[in-house]
Design an enzyme around this catalytic site. Structure first.
Site, PDB file in Angstrom:
ATOM      1  CD  GLU A  94      -3.208  -0.091  -0.025  1.00 40.60           C
ATOM      2  OE1 GLU A  94      -3.119   0.339  -1.278  1.00 40.60           O
ATOM      3  OE2 GLU A  94      -3.519  -1.122   0.473  1.00 40.60           O
ATOM      4  CE1 TYR A  95      -1.171   6.760   0.018  1.00 40.02           C
ATOM      5  CE2 TYR A  95      -1.970   5.491   1.470  1.00 40.02           C
ATOM      6  CZ  TYR A  95      -2.114   6.449   0.687  1.00 40.02           C
ATOM      7  OH  TYR A  95      -3.298   7.411   1.213  1.00 40.02           O
ATOM      8  CB  THR A  96       4.623   0.339  -2.506  1.00 42.27           C
ATOM      9  OG1 THR A  96       3.578  -0.537  -3.023  1.00 42.27           O
ATOM     10  CG2 THR A  96       5.046  -0.045  -1.145  1.00 42.27           C
TER      11      THR A  96
ATOM     12  CB  SER B  30     -16.078   1.306  -0.407  1.00 36.38           C
ATOM     13  OG  SER B  30     -16.061   0.756  -1.715  1.00 36.38           O
TER      14      SER B  30
ATOM     15  CG  LEU C 294     -13.711  -1.897  -2.622  1.00 41.79           C
ATOM     16  CD1 LEU C 294     -15.093  -3.171  -2.400  1.00 41.79           C
ATOM     17  CD2 LEU C 294     -12.540  -2.695  -1.925  1.00 41.79           C
TER      18      LEU C 294
ATOM     19  CB  SER D 216     -12.718   5.974 -10.547  1.00 44.34           C
ATOM     20  OG  SER D 216     -11.472   5.556 -10.210  1.00 44.34           O
TER      21      SER D 216
ATOM     22  CG  ASP E  62      -6.560   1.593  -8.269  1.00 44.41           C
ATOM     23  OD1 ASP E  62      -6.094   1.085  -7.455  1.00 44.41           O
ATOM     24  OD2 ASP E  62      -7.238   2.874  -7.928  1.00 44.41           O
TER      25      ASP E  62
HETATM   26  P1  ADP Z   1     -13.074   4.712  -6.069  1.00 44.76           P
HETATM   27  O1  ADP Z   1     -12.447   4.672  -4.909  1.00 44.76           O
HETATM   28  O2  ADP Z   1     -14.376   4.112  -6.010  1.00 44.76           O
HETATM   29  O3  ADP Z   1     -12.534   4.622  -7.429  1.00 44.76           O
HETATM   30  P2  ADP Z   1     -13.491   7.350  -6.895  1.00 44.76           P
HETATM   31  O4  ADP Z   1     -13.964   8.724  -6.366  1.00 44.76           O
HETATM   32  O5  ADP Z   1     -12.073   7.401  -7.666  1.00 44.76           O
HETATM   33  O6  ADP Z   1     -13.858   6.322  -5.990  1.00 44.76           O
HETATM   34  O7  ADP Z   1     -14.469   7.102  -8.285  1.00 44.76           O
HETATM   35  C1  ADP Z   1     -16.076   7.115  -7.870  1.00 44.76           C
HETATM   36  C2  ADP Z   1     -16.648   7.611  -9.054  1.00 44.76           C
HETATM   37  O8  ADP Z   1     -16.662   6.775 -10.193  1.00 44.76           O
HETATM   38  C3  ADP Z   1     -18.229   7.908  -8.808  1.00 44.76           C
HETATM   39  O9  ADP Z   1     -18.474   9.062  -8.189  1.00 44.76           O
HETATM   40  C4  ADP Z   1     -18.921   8.105 -10.286  1.00 44.76           C
HETATM   41  O10 ADP Z   1     -18.501   9.183 -10.909  1.00 44.76           O
HETATM   42  C5  ADP Z   1     -17.964   6.957 -10.965  1.00 44.76           C
HETATM   43  N1  ADP Z   1     -18.619   5.471 -10.877  1.00 44.76           N
HETATM   44  C6  ADP Z   1     -18.036   4.423 -10.356  1.00 44.76           C
HETATM   45  N2  ADP Z   1     -19.115   3.352 -10.461  1.00 44.76           N
HETATM   46  C7  ADP Z   1     -20.173   3.959 -11.022  1.00 44.76           C
HETATM   47  C8  ADP Z   1     -21.315   3.411 -11.550  1.00 44.76           C
HETATM   48  N3  ADP Z   1     -21.640   2.177 -11.275  1.00 44.76           N
HETATM   49  N4  ADP Z   1     -22.120   4.477 -12.386  1.00 44.76           N
HETATM   50  C9  ADP Z   1     -21.933   5.558 -12.374  1.00 44.76           C
HETATM   51  N5  ADP Z   1     -20.606   6.279 -12.280  1.00 44.76           N
HETATM   52  C10 ADP Z   1     -19.816   5.482 -11.529  1.00 44.76           C
HETATM   53 MG    MG Z   2     -10.919   5.854  -7.985  1.00 40.17          MG
END
Ligand code: ADP
Ligand code: MG
Length: 389
Positions: A33-35, A125, A127, A130, A174
């Site tokens: 993590e963070y590497t 969360s 996971l 994005s 990721d």
């Molecule tokens: P994470 O840690 O889950 O990657 P992020 O903030 O980087 O968190 O990304 C989350 C964003 O990705 C959401 O706010 C949304 O804009 C987009 N996203 C993720 N899943 C969906 C989905 N099923 N439908 C629409 N947008 C999504």
């Molecule tokens: Mg993200």
């Protein structure tokens, strides 16, 4: 969710059958993590939770998208003729960003599409939803548009969406985990060279439990940038004497002998985490190869301790989950996963103990924090792919 349920949801939105349905997973990071931005090793895996997309090509140059997870945003539309960033794109920026980054590399598409998106990753969360949606777009470009580009180059394009299109300082782990994952395997990835190796995760009788703090990650971006800057400064000070490119180039002994160059207690702690976590990750890979789950679990625990004391990115919620998990019978190891400050932790738990585990950790968490945690079993799964009917 499956092909049929996605097809019927698509039909309710777009009034037709979708031509194809795709799935793109989320990811957990077992250790490391963070590497990533420290040129070190990470050990992530794609998981069975993720994002589904029901898709049809259109005859014009319009893109229309709807997400079951963000219904209030409605159907969002843009044209292939203008892929520049626009706030009105809302969540579709991740998809448009992929099209934009690839167009810059001469990989354009001629026909637009309708896409219905539905994910089952818990929101915000950590996971990596994005990366899941970016690589959903990538898989569609490969399978439905026959783009001639390697999977690793699509992974890099996904990172560019975050770094370049959205201006976020994130590493490549990721997208790599989401797109390159394989069932029942984790990926040892050197983020410095992009060399990677799969490791079968044979945990006979044990499963990975994801524990969600249900705390939205606040301040994560500013803290993330601060940690990144601290690691860069520590590296810069080490480079006054050492010929290294990243903190990950050092082993623990080399770091010990040279940490006087850093000459600052906070910076030494941050850098020590990066160096030792990298070594722990390599040892964890070896432990799994040798079926030595006890050592693997101990390294997972040590990772959390280091993220707590040296890197200071855990927080009460994650610490409560992990420290309570450590006290439960049948637990090999537990640590936070992702950027920290909230989001999720993982625990490796004996299958027959899972129910009692969730009850005990859940009760303690609720009592101490004042809201319930959530638990999911993470099956290590294939990377982004098309679903068959
Ligand atoms: P994470 O840690 O889950 O990657 P992020 O903030 O980087 O968190 O990304 C989350 C964003 O990705 C959401 O706010 C949304 O804009 C987009 N996203 C993720 N899943 C969906 C989905 N099923 N439908 C629409 N947008 C999504
Ligand atoms: Mg993200």
């Amino acid at each position: 969710m499956d092909y049929a349920s996605l097809a019927s949801e698509y039909k309710e939105t777009f009034n037709a059958e979708p031509q194809r349905v795709f799935f793109s997973p989320g990811r957990i990071n077992l250790i490391g993590e963070y590497t990533d931005f420290n040129g070190g090793h990470v050990f992530p895996a794609a998981i069975s939770l993720g994002t589904y997309g029901a898709f049809s090509k259109r005859d014009d140059r319009t893109v229309r998208m709807f997400s079951a997870n963000l219904p209030k945003a409605g159907t969002i539309e843009f044209s292939l003729d203008d892929l520049s960033y626009n706030d009105a794109d809302n969540w579709t920026k991740y998809f448009k960003g992929m099209l934009f980054e690839l167009a810059k590399q001469g990989k354009t598409i001629d026909q637009g599409f309708d896409l219905y998106v539905h994910g089952n990753l818990p929101d915000g969360s950590g996971l990596s939803s994005s990366a899941s949606v970016e690589m959903l777009m990538a898989q569609i470009l490969l399978d439905a548009y026959g783009q001639d580009i390697s999977r690793v180059d699509l992974v890099k394009a996904g990172q560019l969406v975050e770094n370049d299109y959205l201006g976020l300082n994130t590493g490549i782990m990721d997208q790599f985990a989401v797109f390159m994952g394989k069932k029942d395997q984790a990926i040892l990835l050197d983020t410095n060279t992009l060399k990677y190796q799969y490791a079968p995760v044979k945990m006979d009788g044990y499963v990975v439990v994801i524990m969600n703090t249900k705390k939205r990650r606040e301040l994560t971006d500013s803290k993330y940038n601060e940690r990144r800057a601290q690691c860069e400064e520590a590296l810069r000070r080490l480079q006054t004497k050492l010929d290294i490119q990243t903190l990950g180039d050092l082993n623990g002994d080399q770091f010990d002998e040279n940490s006087y160059l850093i000459n600052d207690d906070i910076l030494i702690k941050r850098a020590r985490h990066a160096v030792v976590e990298n070594q722990r990750t390599l040892r964890a890979f070896d432990a799994l190869q040798n079926n030595d789950l006890t050592t693997f679990g101990n390294l997972v625990n040590a990772s959390h301790v280091s993220l707590h004391y040296d890197f200071a990115v855990t927080g009460t919620e994650l610490d409560t989950l992990v420290e309570t998990a450590w006290q439960q019978p049948g637990v090999l190891g537990a640590r936070m996963t992702g950027a920290g400050f909230g989001g999720c932790a993982i625990a490796i738990v004996k299958e027959s103990n899972v129910d009692a585990f969730e009850k005990a950790v859940g009760d303690t968490y609720n009592e101490k924090i004042g809201h319930p945690a959530e638990f999911y079993i993470a099956h290590l799964a294939d990377g982004s792919h098309e679903l068959t009917k």
